[in-house]
Design a protein around this motif. Structure first.
Motif, PDB file in Angstrom:
ATOM      1  N   LYS A   1     -12.673  37.993  61.701  1.00  0.00           N
ATOM      2  CA  LYS A   1     -12.465  37.731  63.122  1.00  0.00           C
ATOM      3  C   LYS A   1     -11.275  38.532  63.653  1.00  0.00           C
ATOM      4  N   ALA A   2     -10.260  38.705  62.837  1.00  0.00           N
ATOM      5  CA  ALA A   2      -9.077  39.445  63.260  1.00  0.00           C
ATOM      6  C   ALA A   2      -9.423  40.910  63.543  1.00  0.00           C
ATOM      7  N   ASP A   3     -10.350  41.464  62.774  1.00  0.00           N
ATOM      8  CA  ASP A   3     -10.740  42.860  62.956  1.00  0.00           C
ATOM      9  C   ASP A   3     -11.610  43.053  64.193  1.00  0.00           C
ATOM     10  N   ALA A   4     -12.332  42.013  64.576  1.00  0.00           N
ATOM     11  CA  ALA A   4     -13.296  42.131  65.667  1.00  0.00           C
ATOM     12  C   ALA A   4     -12.615  42.498  66.989  1.00  0.00           C
ATOM     13  N   GLY A   5     -11.466  41.924  67.291  1.00  0.00           N
ATOM     14  CA  GLY A   5     -10.787  42.187  68.548  1.00  0.00           C
ATOM     15  C   GLY A   5      -9.798  43.332  68.481  1.00  0.00           C
ATOM     16  N   LYS A   6      -9.647  43.924  67.328  1.00  0.00           N
ATOM     17  CA  LYS A   6      -8.669  44.976  67.137  1.00  0.00           C
ATOM     18  C   LYS A   6      -9.145  46.285  67.755  1.00  0.00           C
ATOM     19  N   LYS A   7      -8.267  46.903  68.514  1.00  0.00           N
ATOM     20  CA  LYS A   7      -8.594  48.149  69.187  1.00  0.00           C
ATOM     21  C   LYS A   7      -8.308  49.323  68.253  1.00  0.00           C
ATOM     22  N   LYS A   8      -9.220  50.279  68.188  1.00  0.00           N
ATOM     23  CA  LYS A   8      -9.029  51.453  67.335  1.00  0.00           C
ATOM     24  C   LYS A   8      -7.937  52.330  67.921  1.00  0.00           C
ATOM     25  N   LYS A   9      -7.102  52.914  67.072  1.00  0.00           N
ATOM     26  CA  LYS A   9      -6.031  53.789  67.517  1.00  0.00           C
ATOM     27  C   LYS A   9      -6.591  55.170  67.805  1.00  0.00           C
ATOM     28  N   ASP A  10      -6.196  55.706  68.946  1.00  0.00           N
ATOM     29  CA  ASP A  10      -6.641  57.035  69.349  1.00  0.00           C
ATOM     30  C   ASP A  10      -5.846  58.081  68.561  1.00  0.00           C
ATOM     31  N   PRO A  11      -6.520  58.964  67.832  1.00  0.00           N
ATOM     32  CA  PRO A  11      -5.796  59.980  67.061  1.00  0.00           C
ATOM     33  C   PRO A  11      -5.082  61.002  67.948  1.00  0.00           C
ATOM     34  N   ASN A  12      -5.461  61.085  69.226  1.00  0.00           N
ATOM     35  CA  ASN A  12      -4.830  62.026  70.150  1.00  0.00           C
ATOM     36  C   ASN A  12      -3.597  61.447  70.836  1.00  0.00           C
ATOM     37  N   ALA A  13      -3.324  60.175  70.620  1.00  0.00           N
ATOM     38  CA  ALA A  13      -2.164  59.526  71.235  1.00  0.00           C
ATOM     39  C   ALA A  13      -0.882  60.148  70.677  1.00  0.00           C
ATOM     40  N   PRO A  14       0.171  60.202  71.495  1.00  0.00           N
ATOM     41  CA  PRO A  14       1.431  60.788  71.003  1.00  0.00           C
ATOM     42  C   PRO A  14       2.050  59.948  69.896  1.00  0.00           C
ATOM     43  N   LYS A  15       2.726  60.615  68.985  1.00  0.00           N
ATOM     44  CA  LYS A  15       3.381  59.933  67.868  1.00  0.00           C
ATOM     45  C   LYS A  15       4.674  59.288  68.350  1.00  0.00           C
ATOM     46  N   ARG A  16       4.991  58.106  67.821  1.00  0.00           N
ATOM     47  CA  ARG A  16       6.209  57.396  68.193  1.00  0.00           C
ATOM     48  C   ARG A  16       7.434  58.197  67.777  1.00  0.00           C
ATOM     49  N   GLY A  17       8.532  57.966  68.482  1.00  0.00           N
ATOM     50  CA  GLY A  17       9.786  58.634  68.166  1.00  0.00           C
ATOM     51  C   GLY A  17      10.379  58.074  66.881  1.00  0.00           C
ATOM     52  N   LEU A  18      11.060  58.924  66.146  1.00  0.00           N
ATOM     53  CA  LEU A  18      11.717  58.487  64.909  1.00  0.00           C
ATOM     54  C   LEU A  18      13.049  57.829  65.225  1.00  0.00           C
ATOM     55  N   SER A  19      13.450  56.895  64.397  1.00  0.00           N
ATOM     56  CA  SER A  19      14.750  56.237  64.553  1.00  0.00           C
ATOM     57  C   SER A  19      15.839  57.142  63.976  1.00  0.00           C
ATOM     58  N   ALA A  20      17.085  56.805  64.301  1.00  0.00           N
ATOM     59  CA  ALA A  20      18.214  57.565  63.773  1.00  0.00           C
ATOM     60  C   ALA A  20      18.217  57.520  62.250  1.00  0.00           C
ATOM     61  N   TYR A  21      17.900  56.362  61.689  1.00  0.00           N
ATOM     62  CA  TYR A  21      17.862  56.230  60.233  1.00  0.00           C
ATOM     63  C   TYR A  21      16.820  57.159  59.627  1.00  0.00           C
ATOM     64  N   MET A  22      15.658  57.270  60.261  1.00  0.00           N
ATOM     65  CA  MET A  22      14.609  58.133  59.716  1.00  0.00           C
ATOM     66  C   MET A  22      15.031  59.599  59.742  1.00  0.00           C
ATOM     67  N   PHE A  23      15.727  60.033  60.796  1.00  0.00           N
ATOM     68  CA  PHE A  23      16.251  61.401  60.817  1.00  0.00           C
ATOM     69  C   PHE A  23      17.242  61.597  59.676  1.00  0.00           C
ATOM     70  N   PHE A  24      18.104  60.608  59.455  1.00  0.00           N
ATOM     71  CA  PHE A  24      19.068  60.655  58.363  1.00  0.00           C
ATOM     72  C   PHE A  24      18.353  60.721  57.014  1.00  0.00           C
ATOM     73  N   ALA A  25      17.358  59.847  56.832  1.00  0.00           N
ATOM     74  CA  ALA A  25      16.640  59.793  55.555  1.00  0.00           C
ATOM     75  C   ALA A  25      15.914  61.106  55.278  1.00  0.00           C
ATOM     76  N   ASN A  26      15.271  61.673  56.283  1.00  0.00           N
ATOM     77  CA  ASN A  26      14.576  62.945  56.097  1.00  0.00           C
ATOM     78  C   ASN A  26      15.556  64.053  55.737  1.00  0.00           C
ATOM     79  N   ASP A  27      16.749  63.990  56.315  1.00  0.00           N
ATOM     80  CA  ASP A  27      17.778  64.996  56.070  1.00  0.00           C
ATOM     81  C   ASP A  27      18.378  64.865  54.664  1.00  0.00           C
TER      82      ASP A  27
END
Length: 107
Positions: free
Chosen positions: A15-41
């Motif tokens: 039932k939980a899957d039935a109302g779930k909206k599919k994510k559009d692959p063309n949607a913009p990617k979320r911004g990274l947090s400061a920690y993620m920039f640090f971790a990648n670096d």
């Protein structure tokens, strides 16, 4: 006589899957947090300093390093995160406007 193995999951949609909206692959990617920039670096540096380290341990070490940074040391990462958030917001507005225009054309 051996029992038959029963399989779970991957069968019927719940039932939980039935109302779930599919994510559009063309949607913009979320911004990274400061920690993620640090971790990648810093990730490669941590791996070089600790050869043979496990994946989970890398994350723990990066988290510990992040906690010890001063506000001044975090500032470049915070600036990158703010710029990436701004980029995401702009792309999101453009994406939503394009979706609305497409929806109006199809009517």
């Amino acid at each position: 006589m051996p029992k038959e193995k029963s399989t779970r999951g991957k069968g019927k949609a719940t039932k939980a899957d039935a109302g779930k909206k599919k994510k559009d692959p063309n949607a913009p990617k979320r911004g990274l947090s400061a920690y993620m920039f640090f971790a990648n670096d810093q990730r490669d540096k941590v791996r070089e300093e600790n050869p043979g380290i496990k994946f989970g341990e890398v994350g723990k070490m990066l988290g510990e390093k992040w906690k010890t940074l001063s506000e001044k040391q975090r500032q470049p990462y915070e600036a990158k995160a703010a710029a990436d958030k701004k980029r995401y917001e702009e792309e999101k507005v453009a994406y939503q406007n394009a979706a609305e225009e497409e929806e109006e054309e199809s009517e």
